[in-house]
Design a protein around this motif. Structure first.
Motif, short mmCIF file in Angstrom:
data_model
loop_
_atom_site.label_atom_id
_atom_site.label_comp_id
_atom_site.label_asym_id
_atom_site.label_seq_id
_atom_site.Cartn_x
_atom_site.Cartn_y
_atom_site.Cartn_z
N LEU A 107 0.90 -0.71 0.03
CA LEU A 107 -0.07 0.29 0.29
C LEU A 107 1.20 1.60 0.09
CD1 LEU A 107 -2.96 -0.95 2.14
CD2 LEU A 107 -2.96 -0.92 -0.57
N ARG A 108 1.78 1.49 0.94
CA ARG A 108 2.99 2.57 0.90
C ARG A 108 3.08 2.64 -0.89
NH1 ARG A 108 6.20 0.88 4.07
NH2 ARG A 108 7.56 0.21 2.75
N ALA A 109 3.82 0.92 -1.61
CA ALA A 109 3.91 1.48 -2.24
C ALA A 109 3.33 2.36 -3.90
CB ALA A 109 5.09 0.46 -3.48
N LYS A 110 2.30 1.62 -3.31
CA LYS A 110 0.71 1.84 -4.56
C LYS A 110 0.03 3.22 -4.13
CE LYS A 110 -3.47 0.13 -5.60
NZ LYS A 110 -4.24 0.97 -5.42
N ASP A 111 -0.56 3.37 -2.85
CA ASP A 111 -1.48 5.03 -2.42
C ASP A 111 -0.15 5.92 -2.65
OD1 ASP A 111 -3.52 2.55 -2.70
OD2 ASP A 111 -3.92 2.98 -0.67
N LEU A 112 0.95 6.08 -2.39
CA LEU A 112 2.17 7.23 -2.15
C LEU A 112 2.66 6.91 -3.23
CD1 LEU A 112 3.18 6.78 1.96
CD2 LEU A 112 1.20 7.76 0.31
N ASN A 113 2.53 5.85 -4.45
CA ASN A 113 3.21 7.27 -5.70
C ASN A 113 4.19 6.21 -5.28
OD1 ASN A 113 3.62 6.81 -8.79
ND2 ASN A 113 3.24 8.64 -8.84
N LEU A 159 1.62 -0.72 -11.47
CA LEU A 159 0.56 -1.10 -9.93
C LEU A 159 1.18 0.46 -9.56
CD1 LEU A 159 0.09 -4.09 -8.25
CD2 LEU A 159 -1.32 -3.25 -9.67
N VAL A 160 2.21 0.77 -10.12
CA VAL A 160 2.99 1.86 -9.50
C VAL A 160 2.48 3.35 -10.21
CG1 VAL A 160 4.26 3.41 -7.22
CG2 VAL A 160 3.24 0.89 -7.39
N ASP A 211 -5.11 9.90 -8.49
CA ASP A 211 -4.15 10.39 -7.34
C ASP A 211 -4.42 10.09 -6.41
OD1 ASP A 211 -4.94 12.58 -7.96
OD2 ASP A 211 -3.92 13.95 -8.16
N ARG A 212 -4.43 10.59 -4.90
CA ARG A 212 -5.05 10.54 -3.90
C ARG A 212 -5.72 9.56 -3.31
NH1 ARG A 212 -8.71 15.94 -2.49
NH2 ARG A 212 -8.43 14.80 -0.69
N CYS A 213 -4.46 8.50 -3.87
CA CYS A 213 -5.59 6.44 -3.66
C CYS A 213 -5.11 6.28 -1.93
CB CYS A 213 -4.44 6.58 -4.48
SG CYS A 213 -5.36 4.32 -4.65
N ARG A 214 -6.94 5.94 -1.66
CA ARG A 214 -6.18 4.96 -0.75
C ARG A 214 -7.00 3.46 -1.06
NH1 ARG A 214 -7.39 8.43 4.95
NH2 ARG A 214 -5.39 9.76 5.04
N THR A 215 -6.46 3.25 -0.45
CA THR A 215 -6.60 1.89 -0.67
C THR A 215 -6.51 0.81 0.70
OG1 THR A 215 -5.34 1.22 -2.73
CG2 THR A 215 -6.29 -0.52 -1.79
N TYR A 216 -7.93 0.19 1.03
CA TYR A 216 -8.52 -0.40 2.62
C TYR A 216 -8.38 -2.18 1.75
CZ TYR A 216 -9.72 4.50 2.12
OH TYR A 216 -10.24 5.31 2.57
N TYR A 217 -7.88 -2.15 2.96
CA TYR A 217 -7.88 -4.16 3.10
C TYR A 217 -9.34 -4.32 4.74
CZ TYR A 217 -3.51 -4.88 1.27
OH TYR A 217 -1.88 -3.99 0.59
N VAL A 218 -10.21 -5.01 3.48
CA VAL A 218 -11.22 -4.64 4.05
C VAL A 218 -11.68 -6.74 5.18
CG1 VAL A 218 -13.74 -5.01 3.91
CG2 VAL A 218 -13.37 -3.31 2.27
N CYS A 219 -10.64 -6.30 6.32
CA CYS A 219 -10.94 -6.89 6.89
C CYS A 219 -9.80 -6.69 8.46
CB CYS A 219 -9.88 -8.24 6.54
SG CYS A 219 -8.21 -8.07 6.05
N ALA A 220 -10.24 -7.44 9.22
CA ALA A 220 -9.29 -7.37 10.90
C ALA A 220 -8.00 -7.20 10.66
CB ALA A 220 -10.20 -8.15 11.85
N GLU A 221 -7.63 -8.45 9.81
CA GLU A 221 -6.33 -9.28 9.54
C GLU A 221 -6.28 -9.94 9.20
OE1 GLU A 221 -3.00 -9.39 12.21
OE2 GLU A 221 -4.39 -8.35 12.89
N PRO A 222 -5.21 -9.71 8.25
CA PRO A 222 -4.94 -10.98 7.15
C PRO A 222 -4.88 -12.62 7.60
CG PRO A 222 -3.08 -10.05 7.87
CD PRO A 222 -4.24 -9.31 8.81
N LEU A 223 -5.34 -13.68 7.12
CA LEU A 223 -5.29 -15.05 7.50
C LEU A 223 -4.50 -15.86 5.97
CD1 LEU A 223 -9.25 -15.57 8.49
CD2 LEU A 223 -7.09 -14.96 9.83
N VAL A 224 -3.40 -16.71 6.93
CA VAL A 224 -2.36 -17.74 5.29
C VAL A 224 -3.05 -18.63 6.28
CG1 VAL A 224 -0.10 -17.67 5.10
CG2 VAL A 224 -0.87 -15.15 5.69
N ASP A 225 -2.75 -19.46 4.77
CA ASP A 225 -3.13 -20.55 5.09
C ASP A 225 -2.53 -21.45 5.35
OD1 ASP A 225 -2.63 -21.33 2.29
OD2 ASP A 225 -4.77 -21.12 1.46
N GLU A 226 -1.90 -22.63 5.11
CA GLU A 226 -1.18 -24.30 5.04
C GLU A 226 -0.34 -23.71 3.73
OE1 GLU A 226 -4.39 -25.61 3.59
OE2 GLU A 226 -4.06 -24.79 4.96
#
Length: 195
Positions: free
Chosen positions: A18-24, A64-65, A73-88
């Motif tokens: 997100l830092r890369a994408k949203d802050l160009n 992507l950047v 510009d003025r981009c904000r990307t939101y992860y619509v979750c409380a916590e990322p869940l990674v499987d095995e």
């Protein structure tokens, strides 16, 4: 490949993206993607276009950047979750929401979709990186907003970057109820899902 990736490591990689994408900042992509990473897209709307497949961190940074930053510009990307869940298998899927400005038309762009991430070791590097990213774009709307009033109000009402689904619904409902001409946000109260 590491057998387990800590939640804090995953959050760090996703926030780096997100830092890369949203802050160009295209140079930041190499901090979170492996040099031979793969990016793919599925797009369910004609309102935005990307190549279907991109190979390598440098090409991902361009797509992507750098190229993205020329149009938006003025981009904000939101992860619509409380916590990322990674499987095995080191995979992680989550809905996203984006709120940004299209430079050429001075319009608010609001979109939603799903991310599907895969993490792994880059050879010669002990740290995990993003090795594969699939971006599904379910919807991407343009809303006239020449003075960026809607953009400012909407971004000001949402938690960034982690936005749990219940917070998304509550905050968009409040935004719609208290803002004039905010019906455009109604379809975005429900996060995207993979079919």
């Amino acid at each position: 490949m590491n057998t387990s990736l800590s939640s804090s490591s995953v959050r760090s990689l996703l926030e780096c993206y997100l830092r890369a994408k949203d802050l160009n900042q295209p140079e930041v992509i190499s901090e979170c993607f492996s040099s031979d990473a793969e990016l793919t897209f599925s797009i369910a709307t004609d309102d935005i276009d990307f190549p279907r497949r991109v190979l390598g961190a440098a090409a991902i940074a361009k797509t992507l950047v750098a190229d993205f930053g020329e149009r938006f510009d003025r981009c904000r990307t939101y992860y619509v979750c409380a916590e990322p869940l990674v499987d095995e298998s080191q995979n992680c899927s989550m809905p996203w929401l984006v709120v940004m400005r299209q430079k050429e038309t001075e319009s608010l762009r609001i979109g939603k979709g799903m991310y599907r991430w895969r993490f792994g070791d880059e050879s010669g590097n002990a740290e995990d990186r993003i090795v594969q990213l699939h971006i599904h774009i379910e919807r991407m709307d343009a809303v006239p907003d020449p003075r960026a009033e809607k953009l400012n109000a909407l971004q000001g009402s949402l938690l960034y970057p982690w936005l749990p689904p219940a917070e998304l619904r509550a905050r968009l409902a409040s935004f719609i109820a208290t803002s004039s001409d905010a019906e455009f946000a109604v379809p975005f109260k429900q996060p995207a899902v993979f079919d």
